[in-house]
Design an enzyme around this catalytic site. Sequence first.
Site, PDB file in Angstrom:
ATOM      1  N   ASP A   1      21.508  25.291  56.977  1.00 10.16           N
ATOM      2  CA  ASP A   1      20.122  25.749  57.075  1.00 10.16           C
ATOM      3  C   ASP A   1      19.160  24.584  56.854  1.00 10.16           C
ATOM      4  O   ASP A   1      19.368  23.749  55.962  1.00 10.16           O
ATOM      5  CB  ASP A   1      19.881  26.842  56.036  1.00 10.16           C
TER       6      ASP A   1
ATOM      7  N   ARG B   1      28.591  63.721  25.429  1.00 14.35           N
ATOM      8  CA  ARG B   1      27.341  63.980  26.133  1.00 14.35           C
ATOM      9  C   ARG B   1      26.428  62.772  26.021  1.00 14.35           C
ATOM     10  O   ARG B   1      26.554  61.951  25.107  1.00 14.35           O
ATOM     11  CB  ARG B   1      26.642  65.227  25.585  1.00 14.35           C
TER      12      ARG B   1
ATOM     13  N   CYS C   1      18.589  56.937  24.268  1.00 17.24           N
ATOM     14  CA  CYS C   1      18.716  55.744  25.117  1.00 17.24           C
ATOM     15  C   CYS C   1      19.001  56.078  26.574  1.00 17.24           C
ATOM     16  O   CYS C   1      18.963  55.192  27.423  1.00 17.24           O
ATOM     17  CB  CYS C   1      19.804  54.816  24.573  1.00 17.24           C
TER      18      CYS C   1
ATOM     19  N   CYS D   1      26.445  56.316  24.459  1.00 15.72           N
ATOM     20  CA  CYS D   1      25.191  55.565  24.500  1.00 15.72           C
ATOM     21  C   CYS D   1      25.348  54.269  25.286  1.00 15.72           C
ATOM     22  O   CYS D   1      26.455  53.833  25.594  1.00 15.72           O
ATOM     23  CB  CYS D   1      24.744  55.175  23.084  1.00 15.72           C
TER      24      CYS D   1
END
Length: 488
Positions: free
Chosen positions: A438, A63, A68, A34
Amino acid sequence: MHEDTERCVRAVRSKDARFDGWFFTAVRTTGIYCRPSCPAVTPRPENMTFHPSAAAAQQAGYRACKRCRPDTSPGSPEWNHRADAVARAMRLIADGVVDRDGVTGLAARLGYSARQIERQLNAELGAGPLALARAQRAQTARLLVETTAMPMGDVAFAAGFASIRAFNDTVREVFALTPSALRERAARRPAPAPGALALRLPFRAPLYPDNLFGHLAATAVPGVEEWRDGAYRRTLRLPHGAGIAALRPAPDHVACTLHLADVRDLTIAISRCRRLLDLDADPVAVDELLAADPALEPLVRKAPGRRVPRTTDPEELAVRAVLGQQVSTAAARTHAARLVTAHGDPVRDPGGGLTHLFPTPDALAGLDPESLRLPRARRATLQGLVAALADGSLDVGAGADWDAARARLAELPGFGPWTIETIAMRALGDPDAFLPGDLGIRAAAKALDLPATPAALTRRAAAWRPWRAYAVQHLWATGDHAVNRLPA
């Protein structure tokens, strides 16, 4: 982080979504892995193990949780701010290099042997390049099964599987469901427009969209990019054909609609869109460090979660950085649009607003410099850049070595610190790129009582490392420019 068991347990118990993608929680008693933020009941600590990647959890026999959906977590921010071989390999795997060129092709791009890359990835991620690519293919397969009506055989090959059997076995192993069952579970969701793939791009909160989408819209090259109906749209040059992406900010995700000439490019298109929007960043870590500086603290508090607008095409960005030297945003867009019209490949846009892909370095290598409405010195700069990109002596892509790319750019005529750091920030993706010279940064520094000279400001900004590119976004935002706000 996955080796710090106590910290991981705390994250799981608090269901802290900030750690999604940093590690994965596997539960011995259920055989499921999870996200840390999974809303399911928190298991006992002695039943939890922690893995650095979904591929590692899958290789260990777990698995994916159906609730979730850990395979859809944001990517680890580790690959954003690191420049070592493992980080470069992960960026290349996300860009589909293993599926296209194999492990030997990945190793060649990195300058290592296949055995060395295999060893390094296994040591840090618990899985080698093939397993990591397989986990990515499984996620692509799930997206295609759930969001299209494609026949399963077509899904299998589009996701990169060598056979339908390998596709079926992987889906059952990773998701504990058959492909048909996955499709049945998704049948009640709204269908996308014909020919379109609609999905959600997750991110770690917070995300401040104004400068991110404002910058992309304000600098959009006509024909290649546009802002329409609240979405940034652009063409994509992908390995198997052209694509068009529409990206729209939402409170808890970025809505993404893709039109692809070949669905085999789905994974790569998603990866490039995520990279464009800097969606795998860790905004909490960035903001905490920058807010520790009293000069930046009010800016961070006002707009937490600023991202760095990057690119889907690093070579395009490098060319555009040269076109933008010492000119206004409008002038840079005009120069780029001329190149697109003359040398870009036409595309068909179902929405009607986009017309071309940005031209490749090969297409630009043969252009007549006299046709460019640029000062002579900038023509030479552009020609040198295009030649280096075309012959492969300069790599600014996903797996590029940041230091080597900077050094090679510095060897080319007309490349000063501003151009090199712009390319480092937006094409290479270096989160520590910094542009002290810059004009916008200097104006912001003056207004905030920061040092005015580039050298002094660089010394002052040492405390902002390694997130100086994010400090640049906050400093730019002090000015009144269209890049700092969402289009009306």
